[in-house]
Design an enzyme around this catalytic site. Structure first.
Site, PDB file in Angstrom:
ATOM      1  N   SER A  33       0.707  -1.161   0.208  1.00 23.46           N
ATOM      2  CA  SER A  33       0.492  -0.170   0.002  1.00 23.46           C
ATOM      3  C   SER A  33       0.998   1.605  -0.075  1.00 23.46           C
ATOM      4  O   SER A  33       0.027   2.434  -0.784  1.00 23.46           O
ATOM      5  CB  SER A  33      -0.729   0.235   1.593  1.00 23.46           C
ATOM      6  N   LYS A  80       1.813   1.668  -3.142  1.00 27.84           N
ATOM      7  CA  LYS A  80       0.591   2.241  -4.211  1.00 27.84           C
ATOM      8  C   LYS A  80       0.335   4.115  -3.677  1.00 27.84           C
ATOM      9  O   LYS A  80       0.284   4.583  -4.486  1.00 27.84           O
ATOM     10  CB  LYS A  80      -1.004   1.993  -3.575  1.00 27.84           C
ATOM     11  N   SER A  88      -6.432   0.063  -4.477  1.00 23.83           N
ATOM     12  CA  SER A  88      -5.116  -0.494  -4.939  1.00 23.83           C
ATOM     13  C   SER A  88      -5.540  -1.349  -5.892  1.00 23.83           C
ATOM     14  O   SER A  88      -4.895  -2.220  -6.499  1.00 23.83           O
ATOM     15  CB  SER A  88      -5.054  -1.271  -3.457  1.00 23.83           C
TER      16      SER A  88
END
Length: 182
Positions: free
Chosen positions: A80, A83, A140
């Site tokens: 994450s 991202k 995501s």
């Protein structure tokens, strides 16, 4: 009715009872403060039972002191965070004018065949940079990341190099990654 006469103390002699009271008023708060300081400095580590996470780090936001730590230095894949770093670079390109939210892109089969979580892009679908950015941030979507790279004219390698450079510039050397999706 007889009244008791108070004996006057001669000028300059201390009143022992008053001084004892003053000393008491000063010592009690001082001892309490020292106790609180000692407790804060020397109290045992926070123990949290039943932690199932592979890695944990809990910090006191005000002091930065570690309250609990277990395996916090283990190098996990930052998925994450990757991202978010991708989004940061996209926002920089938007700010510089190299990219516009209204830019369009036609999704290729390669964009949809990536490994990882997906937004659900379909080959031949036309999307805007804004839709791809939403797919990256809200779900995501690895397929959105791949499509965005193609829209921006980036290769995975060049974008990873930009991400790692930005992370290092921010002092985050532990976030170095080899891919744009994990």
């Amino acid at each position: 009715m007889a009244t008791k006469k108070r004996r006057k103390q001669p000028q300059g002699t201390p009143n022992k009872k008053k001084n004892s009271k003053r000393l008491l008023y000063l010592l009690v708060p001082a001892i309490l403060c020292l106790g609180l300081i000692a407790h804060a400095l020397f109290s045992p580590r926070l123990e949290i039972p039943f932690v199932t996470a592979q890695s944990v780090l809990i910090l006191d936001a005000d002091s930065g002191r570690t309250l609990y730590e277990d395996n916090s230095d283990f190098p996990f894949s930052p998925a994450s965070l990757t991202k978010l770093m991708t989004a940061l670079l996209i926002f920089e390109d938007l700010e510089s004018g190299e990219l516009s939210l209204s830019d369009t892109y036609t999704v290729t089969p390669e964009d949809t065949e990536v490994v990882g979580s997906k937004y659900g892009l379909r080959p031949g679908q036309t999307v805007t940079a804004e839709q791809l950015l939403a797919g990256i941030l809200l779900s995501s979507g690895c397929d959105c990341v791949e499509a965005m790279l193609h829209l921006m004219g980036e290769t995975t390698e060049s974008f990873v190099a930009r991400m790692n450079g930005k992370a290092a510039g921010l002092g985050q050397t532990s976030l170095l990654t080899k891919t744009v999706t994990s």
